[in-house]
Scaffold this motif. Structure first.
Motif, PDB file in Angstrom:
ATOM      1  N   TYR A 148     -55.286  35.426 -24.525  1.00 53.73           N
ATOM      2  CA  TYR A 148     -55.495  34.119 -23.911  1.00 53.73           C
ATOM      3  C   TYR A 148     -54.266  33.286 -24.230  1.00 53.73           C
ATOM      4  CZ  TYR A 148     -57.523  34.025 -28.606  1.00 53.73           C
ATOM      5  OH  TYR A 148     -57.743  34.211 -29.955  1.00 53.73           O
ATOM      6  N   TYR A 201     -62.639  27.919 -24.376  1.00 54.58           N
ATOM      7  CA  TYR A 201     -62.027  26.654 -23.980  1.00 54.58           C
ATOM      8  C   TYR A 201     -61.238  26.906 -22.701  1.00 54.58           C
ATOM      9  CZ  TYR A 201     -57.962  28.967 -25.860  1.00 54.58           C
ATOM     10  OH  TYR A 201     -56.977  29.894 -26.076  1.00 54.58           O
ATOM     11  N   GLY A 202     -60.779  25.832 -22.091  1.00 55.99           N
ATOM     12  CA  GLY A 202     -59.931  25.946 -20.918  1.00 55.99           C
ATOM     13  C   GLY A 202     -58.608  25.251 -21.136  1.00 55.99           C
ATOM     14  N   TYR A 207     -60.668  28.702 -17.178  1.00 58.05           N
ATOM     15  CA  TYR A 207     -61.487  29.040 -18.345  1.00 58.05           C
ATOM     16  C   TYR A 207     -62.439  30.173 -17.977  1.00 58.05           C
ATOM     17  CZ  TYR A 207     -64.752  25.766 -15.970  1.00 58.05           C
ATOM     18  OH  TYR A 207     -65.529  25.105 -15.058  1.00 58.05           O
ATOM     19  N   TRP A 248     -58.030  23.367 -13.924  1.00 57.12           N
ATOM     20  CA  TRP A 248     -58.356  24.022 -15.191  1.00 57.12           C
ATOM     21  C   TRP A 248     -58.628  25.501 -14.988  1.00 57.12           C
ATOM     22  CZ3 TRP A 248     -58.425  21.562 -19.918  1.00 57.12           C
ATOM     23  CH2 TRP A 248     -58.379  20.166 -19.906  1.00 57.12           C
ATOM     24  N   TYR A 271     -65.237  24.694 -23.419  1.00 60.34           N
ATOM     25  CA  TYR A 271     -66.054  25.153 -22.290  1.00 60.34           C
ATOM     26  C   TYR A 271     -67.270  24.267 -22.114  1.00 60.34           C
ATOM     27  CZ  TYR A 271     -69.643  27.703 -19.767  1.00 60.34           C
ATOM     28  OH  TYR A 271     -70.651  28.036 -18.889  1.00 60.34           O
TER      29      TYR A 271
END
Length: 613
Positions: free
Chosen positions: A455, A510-511, A569, A567, A541
């Protein structure tokens, strides 16, 4: 964990580490009674590397005063870290001598030493104090051995996916000793191992294959083929493969402040019953040692009855409080959970360079801290998050490509086999990227698993974009950087020699987002980072699912356009897809950064748990 404000972690578990059945020599024959003998075996084998050891036994009536064991390794196989013996190397010839304190072996007693290595080969021509290791008398070697091993039997399929097949068989026998096995797909040799298990990957979905296995000894004698076994791989992305079910979650120590997220929340959210491991982040690395990161949050903060996991308040005079005591209570409530103390992270990785100058001293300091009597029962091992060995993160490291392997080897040696030793590592699979800067394959022999941080590939540190998902599973047309996706990172690690069973897929709870965006699809321009609760460009999130719901998917993950914000996510749905992919690849499981980003009911961790089975 590669960007400020975020600490990333991954948990992949797959096929188990292969147990080695072969050895340098078999147990000495009855005729060798009255001699000094030696046996060497691989205790672990993951296809491209191994851990092994040798035991010297004094079968005479006189004490042995000093010993020397010698042998040759084939080209492409080498031994690195060695313990309880001194090692010298000349070409492919290895010589091991006693460490001094273990030089004397009484009649009937034994001495042992261990080592880690890379490659698929094994010793030939073993001698102990100049005589053959099997006690037959002369130095000699395997040249006079002309008898082939028996054929392996009972070949069977123990697991399969769309792209892999796990096999196991019953060991062959030999008059001197079986040193390994070759796995054949039809007439093509596809794997060489020393144990009686192997996983063959890179297969095609819904395709029939036939496998056999042959054994070989140190002299190069090869057995007849085992029974043949035929198997058809699963449909693409469909059924569980030979992977693992680890679910590793990071608990951020600073969450007890602004975020008001405490160990009790792991229980009340239902997450505890779905976790297998918790990584407590972070301990500091300073002065070449492991040190406390936040003493107040770690072990000083007093919890009221309402805040406490078990409803019992801390007292003013108890020895241990804070999150450590709460983790102790959580483990009592959920005995299956193991807790590791993670050191480093984005902010505190600058200390690893000094630590790498004396890995043994660093490992000793870490062991002393993790096993401090006040909280030794809380922790089951150590996790290292070095961002990044021989490369740049918040600061740049120039320790060299061997530093990471040396550090992890020292930690394994000090913590032993009973404690877990893991590491969060880069997922940069680009040409010349961070995965090429350190010897992750060599260090794999020392870790229980790696957490590749799959990520934070893209984010608003590139203020003008282009917008891109921060955790793509695969590449896609228009991706800003080749090699920045999960599938290529995992494939590159495997091509380097890291087994799938030691890799976990990483998920961000999370994003990451931009503002000033007009284009809904990925690839749009932006003016900067979108606003976030704690840091611009990043949001949990649990906030994004309502504030900016997903509007599309790309490369196996979700994205959202709301107003001028864009965004990316993961959602329960995309996590389910990633878990299916991880199972099909035979990975060890999954991990995530971090617990406080999930909803109060644990939506994301539930999807992970269900997806892994």
């Amino acid at each position: 964990m590669s960007r400020p404000g975020i600490r990333r972690a991954i948990a992949l578990a797959g096929a188990a580490v292969l147990a080695a059945a072969g050895g340098l020599v078999s147990a000495p024959p009855a005729a060798s009674a009255g001699s000094v003998t030696a046996t060497c075996t691989k205790t672990s084998d993951w296809g491209t590397g191994f851990q092994g050891g040798c035991t010297i036994t004094n079968g005479t009536d006189t004490a042995v005063d000093g010993w020397t064991l010698e042998g040759d390794l084939p080209s492409g196989t080498s031994i690195g870290a060695t313990w309880d013996a001194k090692k010298t190397v000349s070409g492919n010839h290895y010589t091991f001598t006693d460490a001094g304190w273990n030089k004397t072996i009484a009649p009937g007693a034994s001495a042992s030493f261990g080592f880690g290595g890379t490659g698929t080969g094994w010793f030939t021509g073993c001698t102990i104090n100049g005589a053959a290791c099997d006690g037959s008398g002369g130095p000699g070697g395997p040249d006079d051995d002309t008898e082939a091993p028996s054929a392996p039997s009972g070949l069977r399929v123990t697991g399969k996916s769309a792209t892999g097949v796990a096999l196991a068989w019953t060991a062959a026998t030999d008059d001197v000793g079986v040193t390994g096995y070759d796995v054949y797909r039809g007439d093509v040799k596809v794997r060489s191992v020393t144990g009686t298990e192997a996983t063959v990957t890179g297969l095609t979905a819904e395709t029939a294959y036939t496998f056999t296995v042959k054994a070989h000894d140190a002299a190069g004698n090869v057995s007849a083929a085992s029974n043949a076994v035929s198997v058809t791989t699963d449909a693409g992305g469909g059924q569980p493969g030979p992977g693992g079910d680890k679910v590793v979650g990071y608990f951020a120590q600073w969450g007890v402040y602004q975020r008001n997220y405490h160990v009790k929340n792991i229980h009340t959210s239902g997450s505890a019953e779905k976790l297998t491991h918790i990584n407590y982040a972070f301990g500091n690395v300073s002065g070449g040692k492991c040190t406390i990161g936040d003493a107040f949050a770690d072990y000083q903060k007093a919890y009221t009855a309402e805040q406490s996991v078990d409803g019992v308040a801390d007292t003013w005079d108890q020895e241990l409080r804070g999150s450590f005591n709460q983790l102790r209570k959580l483990k009592k409530m959920y005995p299956h959970i193991k807790v590791l103390w993670s050191f480093g992270g984005w902010t505190w990785s600058g200390g690893f360079g000094q630590a790498a100058q004396n890995p043994q001293a660093f490992a000793e300091s870490c062991h002393d801290l993790v096993e401090d009597p006040r909280w030794a029962d809380v922790f089951d091992g150590i996790d290292i998050d070095w961002e990044y060995p021989n490369a740049c993160g918040l600061s740049c490291d120039a320790s060299g490509p061997e530093a990471f392997e040396n550090l992890m080897g020292a930690l394994r040696d000090r913590f032993g086999d009973d404690d877990l030793v893991t590491a969060a590592i880069t997922a940069d699979a680009g040409d010349g990227g961070k995965l090429e800067k350190a010897d992750y394959a060599g260090a794999a022999q020392y870790v229980d698993w790696y957490l590749p941080m799959t990520y934070d590939f893209f984010g608003a540190w590139a203020k003008q974009g282009p917008t891109a998902p921060h955790s793509p599973l695969t590449s896609y047309p228009g991706i800003p950087q080749q090699g920045f996706n999960t599938a290529e990172a995992i494939a590159k690690l495997q091509s380097m020699g890291v087994p799938a069973s030691k890799l976990l897929i990483g998920i961000g709870f999370y994003g990451r987002g931009w503002t000033g965006v007009t284009q809904s699809a990925p690839g749009g321009t932006a003016t900067g980072a979108a606003p976030g609760t704690y840091e611009a460009g990043i949001e949990d999130y649990k906030v994004l699912k309502n504030r900016c719901p997903a509007t599309g998917t790309v490369a196996g993950t979700a994205y959202a356009k709301c107003g001028s914000e864009w965004w990316s996510y993961d959602t329960p749905s995309t996590i389910g897809g990633k878990m299916g992919w991880a199972r099909g690849e035979g990975l060890g499981g999954a991990f995530f950064w971090e617990l406080s980003g999930d909803t109060a009911g644990g939506e994301l961790i539930t999807s992970m748990r269900n997806g892994l089975g």
